[in-house]
Design an enzyme around this catalytic site. Sequence first.
Site, mmCIF file in Angstrom:
data_model
loop_
_atom_site.group_PDB
_atom_site.id
_atom_site.type_symbol
_atom_site.label_atom_id
_atom_site.label_comp_id
_atom_site.label_asym_id
_atom_site.label_seq_id
_atom_site.Cartn_x
_atom_site.Cartn_y
_atom_site.Cartn_z
ATOM 1 N N GLU A 51 0.846 -1.192 0.000
ATOM 2 C CA GLU A 51 0.000 0.000 0.000
ATOM 3 C C GLU A 51 0.884 1.245 0.000
ATOM 4 O OE1 GLU A 51 -3.182 1.893 3.157
ATOM 5 O OE2 GLU A 51 -3.206 -0.290 2.899
ATOM 6 N N GLN A 108 -10.551 -1.309 -23.517
ATOM 7 C CA GLN A 108 -11.792 -1.899 -23.009
ATOM 8 C C GLN A 108 -12.906 -0.849 -23.104
ATOM 9 O OE1 GLN A 108 -11.351 -4.014 -19.223
ATOM 10 N NE2 GLN A 108 -9.129 -4.008 -19.509
ATOM 11 N N LYS A 208 -6.834 -7.599 -40.309
ATOM 12 C CA LYS A 208 -6.211 -8.685 -39.546
ATOM 13 C C LYS A 208 -7.265 -9.550 -38.871
ATOM 14 C CE LYS A 208 -5.640 -6.198 -35.132
ATOM 15 N NZ LYS A 208 -4.692 -5.637 -34.172
ATOM 16 N N ARG A 210 -7.390 -12.319 -35.538
ATOM 17 C CA ARG A 210 -6.612 -12.718 -34.366
ATOM 18 C C ARG A 210 -6.896 -14.170 -34.006
ATOM 19 N NH1 ARG A 210 -3.757 -9.073 -31.472
ATOM 20 N NH2 ARG A 210 -4.262 -6.855 -31.666
ATOM 21 N N ASP A 238 1.895 -2.366 -28.447
ATOM 22 C CA ASP A 238 1.941 -3.170 -27.228
ATOM 23 C C ASP A 238 3.023 -4.233 -27.380
ATOM 24 O OD1 ASP A 238 1.518 -4.529 -24.901
ATOM 25 O OD2 ASP A 238 -0.607 -4.891 -25.191
#
Length: 327
Positions: A51, A108, A208, A210, A238
């Site tokens: 923490e 997302q 593309k 996947r 990425d």
Amino acid sequence: MYHSHRMEVFACRASRDFARKVVDYLNNKMSPEEAPCHLGELEVTPFSDGEFQPRFAESVRGATVYLIQSTVPPADNLMELLLSIDAAKRASADKVIAVIPYFGWARQDRKDRPRVAIGAKLVANLLRAAGADRVMTCDLHADQIQGFFDIPVDHVYASKVFIPYIRSRHFENLAIAAPDMGGAKRAQSYAKALSTKDEDCGVVLCHKTRARANVVAEIKAIGEVEGKNIIIVDDMIDTAGTLCKAAEVLKEKGALSVRACATHGILSGPAVQRLHDSVMEEIYITDTVPHPELIGDPKIRIVSMTEVFASIIDKVYNYESVSTEFI
């Protein structure tokens, strides 16, 4: 211009070098009679269980606080930003503006499969709940993420720095490529900006499929490739699997050269090695995600977004129009 509140700039741990450059640029723009801007001290106290607790080491009462932090993995960077926003509000800051050069969880942005989270919306809610009054960010994975926020969002684009660079190279037979269909709009925007009265800049789309997350099965190039100097534009790199495979396909179809401009160099796993081994001649990324180890790299080059963000910060603080910053 007179302000009833002062500007204070702070940075969380993931973006302190970026923030120092922003402050230097702000000070260079200030007139001699203005008080110089400085990077405030934000202490982070760690605990043995992992923490941590941010604390402002100076007063922010009544100030407009700019908190600079890219929410790169791990999730601690997002949590540090949220806690720092909360600390500023509890210390009576007038406004807290979250400056997020790289907005994590942006991929997302929808339910593309059953029973999954919409992480970008959740992060937008968390920033608002922590007390952020405004967000500044760069090249969101999808423009509609701006609509996830109930507070103002300044969304700048790396094209502000990439397009002048591409123009300065004076490439003949130039074409802009999107590494997947989702990047078609970005590629078309670049091509439009780079077209001249004498020559139109072409657009190539890569389709593309996947096999699974981060694993590309097949890529097909759509458009005129042979004899072209191609620049692939994207919002992020990425693992670099898609980018390197797209470059190979373009080379096989007769491209004279292949380069890439990508805003956020996440560069996880084998990405750096893949880029070095790729057929691409140059790869340009920005400093929204810190990579000090790549400074001076002969193939992966870093261009800075700090002046763009500093200009936005300065204009918002002085109640000036920011529309000229968006390309």
